[in-house]
Design an enzyme around this catalytic site. Sequence first.
Site, mmCIF file in Angstrom:
data_model
loop_
_atom_site.group_PDB
_atom_site.id
_atom_site.type_symbol
_atom_site.label_atom_id
_atom_site.label_comp_id
_atom_site.label_asym_id
_atom_site.label_seq_id
_atom_site.Cartn_x
_atom_site.Cartn_y
_atom_site.Cartn_z
ATOM 1 N N SER A 116 -11.103 1.018 2.364
ATOM 2 C CA SER A 116 -10.451 0.406 3.529
ATOM 3 C C SER A 116 -9.747 1.478 4.361
ATOM 4 C CB SER A 116 -9.438 -0.642 3.075
ATOM 5 O OG SER A 116 -10.085 -1.713 2.434
ATOM 6 N N GLU A 122 -4.754 3.569 6.180
ATOM 7 C CA GLU A 122 -4.613 3.404 4.737
ATOM 8 C C GLU A 122 -5.201 4.624 4.025
ATOM 9 O OE1 GLU A 122 -6.238 0.401 1.272
ATOM 10 O OE2 GLU A 122 -5.445 -0.476 3.114
ATOM 11 N N ARG A 157 0.796 -1.223 0.000
ATOM 12 C CA ARG A 157 0.000 0.000 0.000
ATOM 13 C C ARG A 157 0.836 1.286 0.000
ATOM 14 N NH1 ARG A 157 -2.481 -3.314 -1.647
ATOM 15 N NH2 ARG A 157 -4.513 -4.137 -1.018
#
Length: 306
Positions: A228, A298, A179
């Site tokens: 998310s 995130e 990520r």
Amino acid sequence: MTFPDLTPDLKAAMPELRGRLTANQSLAELTWFRVGGPAQILFTPADENDLAYFLARLPTELPVHVVGVGSNLIVRDGGLPGVVVRLAPRGFGETSTQDVVVTAGAAALDKRVAETAASANLAGLEFFFGIPGTIGGALRMNAGANGAETKDVLIEASGISRDGRKHVFTNAEMKFVYRNSGVDPSIIFTSARFQGKPASVEAIRARMNEVQAHREAAQPIREKTGGSTFKNPPGNSAWKLVDAAGCRGLRVGGAQVSEMHCNFLINTGEATAADIETLGETVRTRVKENSGIELQWEIKRIGILA
């Protein structure tokens, strides 16, 4: 909050600028959460050359942020001083294929890139069908879904640095990790090339349908959300940790942890950015107390507090 209007000075210093400059543009309408303050200046470049021209002449003391479709973003209620760059589909949204390579502008929706690949009977990019963002965001955060990530298919990415110079990055030079990308955060990605592999259109469409069905069944995609919220810790799932800490359905003001998938936060209607961020921090605290694991955001959070 209202920021000083710098657009007249910038326009005077950039007589050949073709893109659009807007002062004190609300960013709430540009994010999925529908919260947040204004950008001091919103710049929508006409194309890559226009963006390079702008950056090369922009005073170095002005901060620059990039916003895509705002699907994984919290803009704080005080807004953003400096410049927000938003790449529009007209100048940066084209997609095409040649042989087994898919080319896409940074403003192209991930879903459209998957469709473009499928139309050319190219497999490997189906996972993009389940990511509600743009290619620019996918490059910056190594976006992934359903067991695949951007790093698995990227050949190279193009971008422009803060001084207006153009750069090309190979997959290795992107320094992808989970990520995130290790490329200088000031680089504004403009396009990318991806590696596909020949396959039957039936197999590709079947995989895309699986991706979409999973997303619709497991995620609150019809809510005002931001995707998310937390990264999955090594060997664990963020949603399981949030659930185990008793946070499913937890509320702060108009913000709520989704009952459907508790790694998603929701604006139930009247939330502020502060409500959403405070709820996220409350969840992080409870998870740490319950499991000893510190969740990492995130969702990107930018701007100043009101």
